[in-house]
Design a protein around this motif. Structure first.
Motif, PDB file in Angstrom:
ATOM      1  N   MET A 115      58.285   9.045  44.718  1.00  0.00           N
ATOM      2  CA  MET A 115      59.250   9.244  45.786  1.00  0.00           C
ATOM      3  C   MET A 115      59.792   7.922  46.301  1.00  0.00           C
ATOM      4  O   MET A 115      59.134   6.891  46.188  1.00  0.00           O
ATOM      5  CB  MET A 115      58.588  10.005  46.930  1.00  0.00           C
ATOM      6  CG  MET A 115      58.092  11.351  46.494  1.00  0.00           C
ATOM      7  SD  MET A 115      57.012  12.072  47.701  1.00  0.00           S
ATOM      8  CE  MET A 115      56.065  13.154  46.644  1.00  0.00           C
ATOM      9  N   HIS A 116      60.993   7.992  46.840  1.00  0.00           N
ATOM     10  CA  HIS A 116      61.601   6.845  47.508  1.00  0.00           C
ATOM     11  C   HIS A 116      61.757   7.180  48.974  1.00  0.00           C
ATOM     12  O   HIS A 116      62.082   8.315  49.330  1.00  0.00           O
ATOM     13  CB  HIS A 116      62.972   6.530  46.921  1.00  0.00           C
ATOM     14  CG  HIS A 116      62.906   5.836  45.606  1.00  0.00           C
ATOM     15  ND1 HIS A 116      64.029   5.483  44.906  1.00  0.00           N
ATOM     16  CD2 HIS A 116      61.864   5.417  44.841  1.00  0.00           C
ATOM     17  CE1 HIS A 116      63.689   4.883  43.772  1.00  0.00           C
ATOM     18  NE2 HIS A 116      62.369   4.850  43.720  1.00  0.00           N
ATOM     19  N   ILE A 117      61.532   6.187  49.817  1.00  0.00           N
ATOM     20  CA  ILE A 117      61.771   6.326  51.243  1.00  0.00           C
ATOM     21  C   ILE A 117      62.540   5.088  51.684  1.00  0.00           C
ATOM     22  O   ILE A 117      62.178   3.963  51.338  1.00  0.00           O
ATOM     23  CB  ILE A 117      60.459   6.501  52.039  1.00  0.00           C
ATOM     24  CG1 ILE A 117      60.749   6.684  53.523  1.00  0.00           C
ATOM     25  CG2 ILE A 117      59.492   5.365  51.794  1.00  0.00           C
ATOM     26  CD1 ILE A 117      59.551   7.145  54.341  1.00  0.00           C
ATOM     27  N   TYR A 126      61.118   1.835  49.660  1.00  0.00           N
ATOM     28  CA  TYR A 126      59.846   1.775  48.946  1.00  0.00           C
ATOM     29  C   TYR A 126      59.759   2.918  47.955  1.00  0.00           C
ATOM     30  O   TYR A 126      60.281   4.001  48.198  1.00  0.00           O
ATOM     31  CB  TYR A 126      58.663   1.880  49.921  1.00  0.00           C
ATOM     32  CG  TYR A 126      58.349   0.582  50.602  1.00  0.00           C
ATOM     33  CD1 TYR A 126      57.395  -0.273  50.087  1.00  0.00           C
ATOM     34  CD2 TYR A 126      59.018   0.207  51.756  1.00  0.00           C
ATOM     35  CE1 TYR A 126      57.108  -1.476  50.707  1.00  0.00           C
ATOM     36  CE2 TYR A 126      58.741  -0.992  52.384  1.00  0.00           C
ATOM     37  CZ  TYR A 126      57.785  -1.839  51.852  1.00  0.00           C
ATOM     38  OH  TYR A 126      57.501  -3.022  52.460  1.00  0.00           O
ATOM     39  N   GLU A 127      59.064   2.648  46.851  1.00  0.00           N
ATOM     40  CA  GLU A 127      58.715   3.703  45.902  1.00  0.00           C
ATOM     41  C   GLU A 127      57.235   3.976  46.094  1.00  0.00           C
ATOM     42  O   GLU A 127      56.417   3.062  46.077  1.00  0.00           O
ATOM     43  CB  GLU A 127      58.989   3.271  44.466  1.00  0.00           C
ATOM     44  CG  GLU A 127      58.680   4.353  43.453  1.00  0.00           C
ATOM     45  CD  GLU A 127      59.082   3.935  42.056  1.00  0.00           C
ATOM     46  OE1 GLU A 127      60.270   4.066  41.729  1.00  0.00           O
ATOM     47  OE2 GLU A 127      58.189   3.444  41.330  1.00  0.00           O
ATOM     48  N   ILE A 128      56.910   5.249  46.278  1.00  0.00           N
ATOM     49  CA  ILE A 128      55.523   5.652  46.501  1.00  0.00           C
ATOM     50  C   ILE A 128      55.168   6.660  45.423  1.00  0.00           C
ATOM     51  O   ILE A 128      55.897   7.626  45.191  1.00  0.00           O
ATOM     52  CB  ILE A 128      55.349   6.274  47.901  1.00  0.00           C
ATOM     53  CG1 ILE A 128      55.820   5.276  48.957  1.00  0.00           C
ATOM     54  CG2 ILE A 128      53.904   6.691  48.118  1.00  0.00           C
ATOM     55  CD1 ILE A 128      55.911   5.840  50.339  1.00  0.00           C
ATOM     56  N   SER A 129      54.072   6.410  44.724  1.00  0.00           N
ATOM     57  CA  SER A 129      53.654   7.311  43.655  1.00  0.00           C
ATOM     58  C   SER A 129      52.150   7.518  43.724  1.00  0.00           C
ATOM     59  O   SER A 129      51.460   6.917  44.542  1.00  0.00           O
ATOM     60  CB  SER A 129      54.081   6.759  42.291  1.00  0.00           C
ATOM     61  OG  SER A 129      53.543   5.475  42.093  1.00  0.00           O
ATOM     62  N   ALA A 130      51.659   8.376  42.849  1.00  0.00           N
ATOM     63  CA  ALA A 130      50.242   8.726  42.829  1.00  0.00           C
ATOM     64  C   ALA A 130      49.397   7.475  42.678  1.00  0.00           C
ATOM     65  O   ALA A 130      49.768   6.516  42.026  1.00  0.00           O
ATOM     66  CB  ALA A 130      49.961   9.707  41.703  1.00  0.00           C
ATOM     67  N   GLY A 131      48.273   7.536  43.316  1.00  0.00           N
ATOM     68  CA  GLY A 131      47.342   6.414  43.241  1.00  0.00           C
ATOM     69  C   GLY A 131      46.718   6.092  44.573  1.00  0.00           C
ATOM     70  O   GLY A 131      45.540   6.008  44.676  1.00  0.00           O
ATOM     71  N   PRO A 132      47.438   5.924  45.684  1.00  0.00           N
ATOM     72  CA  PRO A 132      48.886   5.755  45.755  1.00  0.00           C
ATOM     73  C   PRO A 132      49.286   4.337  45.378  1.00  0.00           C
ATOM     74  O   PRO A 132      48.548   3.389  45.605  1.00  0.00           O
ATOM     75  CB  PRO A 132      49.212   6.017  47.215  1.00  0.00           C
ATOM     76  CG  PRO A 132      47.990   5.577  47.949  1.00  0.00           C
ATOM     77  CD  PRO A 132      46.836   5.869  47.032  1.00  0.00           C
TER      78      PRO A 132
END
Length: 137
Positions: A90-92, A114-120
């Motif tokens: 996702m981007h926010i 920001y790009e937020i992905s699994a892990g996070p």
């Protein structure tokens, strides 16, 4: 555990805003589930934001102190899913007014994505410095 909570809260915030949304810039006048989720997200993102702002502001703009992040000075402009429905990349994008951290005097205005992905995994995608405010001596 902290990472799982961050992913959970982020997914809740983004699920409520579906694929892409623009968040109202009106100041909230009462508490809501969406406002609480947004505030929790900003609290969790604040260390990343502060680190990136510090890298930009200190010492080029601010020589005596590093900028501080206050969650209530962050306005979410847009959220989106990068990889489609129920994708967890996702981007926010938001605008922020970093402060001096003591008297909470704003020192500038920035737009950050920001790009937020699994892990996070949280990664700064774009930073645009919009304005530098004159700091009273």
């Amino acid at each position: 555990m902290k990472k799982i909570v961050l992913v959970f809260i982020l997914s809740l915030v983004l699920i409520t805003s579906f694929q892409t949304s623009t968040v109202s810039s009106a100041e909230p006048t009462q508490d809501s589930d969406q406002l609480r989720l947004q505030d929790m997200l900003m609290l969790m993102l604040s260390p990343y934001i502060e680190k990136d702002l510090n890298r930009y502001y200190y010492p080029k703009i601010l020589k005596d102190f590093s900028p501080a992040v206050t969650p209530w000075k962050i306005e979410v402009l847009e959220t989106s899913r990068v990889n489609g429905f129920r994708g967890f990349k996702m981007h926010i994008t938001f605008e922020i007014e970093p402060t001096d951290g003591g008297q909470w005097i704003p020192v500038g205005k920035d737009r950050m994505t920001y790009e937020i992905s699994a892990g996070p995994e949280i990664k700064l995608i774009k930073h645009t410095h919009l304005k530098t405010y004159e700091y009273p001596e």
